[in-house]
Design a protein around this motif. Structure first.
Motif, PDB file in Angstrom:
ATOM      1  N   PHE A   1      24.935  -1.132   3.893  1.00 40.94           N
ATOM      2  CA  PHE A   1      25.056  -1.547   2.353  1.00 40.94           C
ATOM      3  C   PHE A   1      25.193  -3.162   2.438  1.00 40.94           C
ATOM      4  O   PHE A   1      24.726  -3.624   1.728  1.00 40.94           O
ATOM      5  N   ARG A   2      25.372  -3.569   3.513  1.00 40.56           N
ATOM      6  CA  ARG A   2      25.953  -5.095   3.856  1.00 40.56           C
ATOM      7  C   ARG A   2      25.127  -5.725   4.781  1.00 40.56           C
ATOM      8  O   ARG A   2      24.528  -6.838   4.907  1.00 40.56           O
ATOM      9  N   TYR A   3      24.822  -5.158   5.961  1.00 44.53           N
ATOM     10  CA  TYR A   3      24.217  -5.635   7.226  1.00 44.53           C
ATOM     11  C   TYR A   3      22.832  -4.882   7.604  1.00 44.53           C
ATOM     12  O   TYR A   3      22.804  -3.727   7.163  1.00 44.53           O
ATOM     13  N   LEU A   4      21.980  -5.958   8.044  1.00 43.74           N
ATOM     14  CA  LEU A   4      20.948  -5.146   8.831  1.00 43.74           C
ATOM     15  C   LEU A   4      21.147  -5.380  10.480  1.00 43.74           C
ATOM     16  O   LEU A   4      21.353  -6.304  10.938  1.00 43.74           O
ATOM     17  N   TYR A   5      21.081  -4.106  11.301  1.00 39.89           N
ATOM     18  CA  TYR A   5      21.349  -4.056  12.677  1.00 39.89           C
ATOM     19  C   TYR A   5      19.987  -3.710  13.213  1.00 39.89           C
ATOM     20  O   TYR A   5      19.246  -2.854  12.823  1.00 39.89           O
ATOM     21  N   ALA A   6      20.082  -4.548  14.522  1.00 42.64           N
ATOM     22  CA  ALA A   6      18.962  -4.088  15.531  1.00 42.64           C
ATOM     23  C   ALA A   6      19.843  -3.458  16.837  1.00 42.64           C
ATOM     24  O   ALA A   6      20.678  -4.173  17.204  1.00 42.64           O
ATOM     25  N   ILE A   7      19.350  -2.377  17.173  1.00 45.51           N
ATOM     26  CA  ILE A   7      20.240  -1.732  18.063  1.00 45.51           C
ATOM     27  C   ILE A   7      19.180  -1.449  19.426  1.00 45.51           C
ATOM     28  O   ILE A   7      17.925  -0.926  19.228  1.00 45.51           O
ATOM     29  N   ALA A   8      19.417  -1.911  20.581  1.00 47.28           N
ATOM     30  CA  ALA A   8      18.593  -1.684  21.560  1.00 47.28           C
ATOM     31  C   ALA A   8      19.464  -1.843  23.094  1.00 47.28           C
ATOM     32  O   ALA A   8      20.706  -2.372  23.027  1.00 47.28           O
ATOM     33  N   GLN A   9      18.942  -1.462  24.106  1.00 48.49           N
ATOM     34  CA  GLN A   9      19.481  -1.379  25.403  1.00 48.49           C
ATOM     35  C   GLN A   9      19.539  -2.849  25.966  1.00 48.49           C
ATOM     36  O   GLN A   9      18.556  -3.540  25.642  1.00 48.49           O
TER      37      GLN A   9
ATOM     38  N   ILE B   1      24.265  -3.577  20.431  1.00 40.76           N
ATOM     39  CA  ILE B   1      23.997  -4.320  18.965  1.00 40.76           C
ATOM     40  C   ILE B   1      23.225  -5.664  19.381  1.00 40.76           C
ATOM     41  O   ILE B   1      23.618  -6.667  19.832  1.00 40.76           O
ATOM     42  N   LYS B   2      21.780  -5.604  19.537  1.00 42.61           N
ATOM     43  CA  LYS B   2      20.951  -6.597  19.804  1.00 42.61           C
ATOM     44  C   LYS B   2      21.207  -7.856  18.785  1.00 42.61           C
ATOM     45  O   LYS B   2      21.542  -8.988  19.332  1.00 42.61           O
ATOM     46  N   TRP B   3      21.244  -7.553  17.343  1.00 47.27           N
ATOM     47  CA  TRP B   3      21.795  -8.494  16.461  1.00 47.27           C
ATOM     48  C   TRP B   3      22.164  -7.737  15.083  1.00 47.27           C
ATOM     49  O   TRP B   3      21.956  -6.747  14.941  1.00 47.27           O
ATOM     50  N   LYS B   4      23.011  -8.624  14.371  1.00 54.83           N
ATOM     51  CA  LYS B   4      23.483  -7.898  13.076  1.00 54.83           C
ATOM     52  C   LYS B   4      23.564  -9.194  12.098  1.00 54.83           C
ATOM     53  O   LYS B   4      24.230 -10.193  12.419  1.00 54.83           O
ATOM     54  N   VAL B   5      22.811  -9.138  11.009  1.00 52.01           N
ATOM     55  CA  VAL B   5      22.958 -10.006   9.855  1.00 52.01           C
ATOM     56  C   VAL B   5      23.006  -9.537   8.750  1.00 52.01           C
ATOM     57  O   VAL B   5      22.953  -8.475   8.297  1.00 52.01           O
ATOM     58  N   GLU B   6      24.052 -10.224   7.907  1.00 48.35           N
ATOM     59  CA  GLU B   6      24.107  -9.891   6.571  1.00 48.35           C
ATOM     60  C   GLU B   6      23.080 -10.169   5.411  1.00 48.35           C
ATOM     61  O   GLU B   6      22.426 -11.129   5.855  1.00 48.35           O
ATOM     62  N   ILE B   7      22.741  -9.135   4.799  1.00 44.94           N
ATOM     63  CA  ILE B   7      21.714  -9.357   3.806  1.00 44.94           C
ATOM     64  C   ILE B   7      22.426  -9.360   2.461  1.00 44.94           C
ATOM     65  O   ILE B   7      23.049  -8.616   1.914  1.00 44.94           O
TER      66      ILE B   7
END
Length: 385
Positions: A377-385, A5-11
């Motif tokens: 529904f709640r978060y935006l995820y960026a997923i990367a190695q 999980i590179k980052w995760k923010v609540e929208i």
């Protein structure tokens, strides 16, 4: 949740719009219900949508960190109709960008054009849609060259397709239609040196010349409540829907002129196992699609129409609204329960992974440069190695 999980923010608010990426920015649309004191509230997962006053917000986030670069409230008001209970939002369409303009479409709450620094350039209001059973809205404009195409189909009429000059918002042409609710995003393809706008619908599937609005070809419609968007490749376009019936048409563009029901342009058809909400995925020469909103996956040879497999059940994806996406020899299918099923791209069904996140997903993932962006529904995820 604990790996890559590179980052995760609540929208704030709720939205089904997919994240849209250009260079170092991620663009997103959301509709935020306001509390009694005017503070933005977050509707919990599974909650029925409450109308009230909403902020219709456009967001630009930093692709590396997830931090908000800018955000603007396009409009603040109460929606004129409810949203569908399963969807729970008045921000279902996705943003659109060409690297110079950003277009934010909230349907009955207006269409807005911004520059990439967040300055509004123009806006257009088409009025209020009246959707059957107040099922809510959810289409996205299509962009090609200087043209921005909007489909406005609803039960109260008039229904129409309208094309705007993306630079000014001025109307180029408008074509009236005898159609009820359509949620599908139009597809723009080039064939024989001309661009055409292909629109899925219940009564008639039509292709319009992008520059003039004249009908290039048309044929029988698919089903009621048209949501899946067309896809194209191999000189063909694939159109399908799956509410109260099933219909898939594979149409050869070289033969598509006038009424395609009499020209032989329909290369093959299918009357079972087609999707209600998710759009299909055409990856190389394989056409992937789900049955209704269920985790039942089919894969067909796109050109011949021969099935590689049909309606195979994915163990951890009981309900799917997001469209399948593919990259690097894999197909990703995200469920409303937060499980992403990863299968090997090919003629045999092979599950490579089943990855669980602490959110549910209606929006389709965006795959860019080895990274996966997922709007829950709640978060935006960026997923990367």
């Amino acid at each position: 949740e604990g790996k890559n999980i590179k980052w995760k923010v609540e929208i704030p608010g709720r939205g089904s719009s997919s994240p849209v990426i250009w260079n170092d920015r991620v663009y997103l649309l959301t509709a935020i219900p306001l509390g009694v004191a005017g503070a933005a509230q977050h509707e919990p997962r599974g909650a029925l949508p409450q109308r009230g006053v909403h902020q219709y917000k456009v967001m630009a986030l930093d692709r590396k960190t997830g931090k908000t670069v800018w955000e603007h409230v396009a409009r603040e008001e109460e929606p004129h109709e409810p949203a569908h209970g399963d969807n729970g939002t008045w921000a279902s369409g996705s943003a659109v960008t060409d690297g110079t303009h950003l277009f934010a479409y909230f349907e009955s709450r207006g269409l807005y054009a911004y520059d990439l620094n967040g300055k509004q350039i123009w806006n257009v209001d088409f009025g209020d849609k009246k959707m059957r059973n107040q099922f809510g809205e959810g289409s996205t404009p299509a962009l090609h060259g200087n043209y921005l195409v909007v489909v406005w189909d609803h039960i109260a009429g008039p229904s129409f397709v309208v094309t705007l000059d993306k630079r000014t918002g001025k109307e180029v042409w408008r074509a009236s239609r005898e159609e009820i609710d359509t949620w599908a995003t139009p597809l723009i393809v080039e064939h024989d040196g001309r661009a055409q706008v292909i629109v899925n619908a219940m009564n008639r599937v039509r292709s319009y010349d992008l520059e003039t609005g004249r009908i290039v070809w048309e044929g029988p419609g698919t089903t009621m409540n048209v949501i899946p968007s067309p896809v194209s490749g191999h000189g063909m376009v694939f159109i399908m829907s799956g509410f109260r019936g099933n219909n898939l048409k594979a149409i050869r563009l070289a033969d598509a002129k006038g009424d395609i029901a009499t020209t032989g342009a329909i290369a093959w058809q299918l009357d079972r196992d087609t999707p209600y909400v998710p759009s299909p995925l055409l990856y190389d020469n394989i056409l992937y699609f789900l049955k209704t909103n269920n985790g039942l996956l089919s894969a067909f040879d796109a050109v011949s129409g021969k099935p590689h497999y049909q309606a195979l059940r994915m163990a951890k994806a009981p309900e799917v609204f997001a469209s399948p996406v593919g990259a690097d020899g894999r197909v990703y299918i995200v469920s409303r329960d937060g499980v992403t099923t990863v299968i090997r791209h090919g003629t045999a069904y092979e599950v490579l992974a089943e990855n669980t996140l602490d959110d549910g997903f209606d929006a389709s993932p965006a795959l860019v440069d080895g990274e996966i962006f997922m709007r829950g529904f709640r978060y935006l995820y960026a997923i990367a190695q």
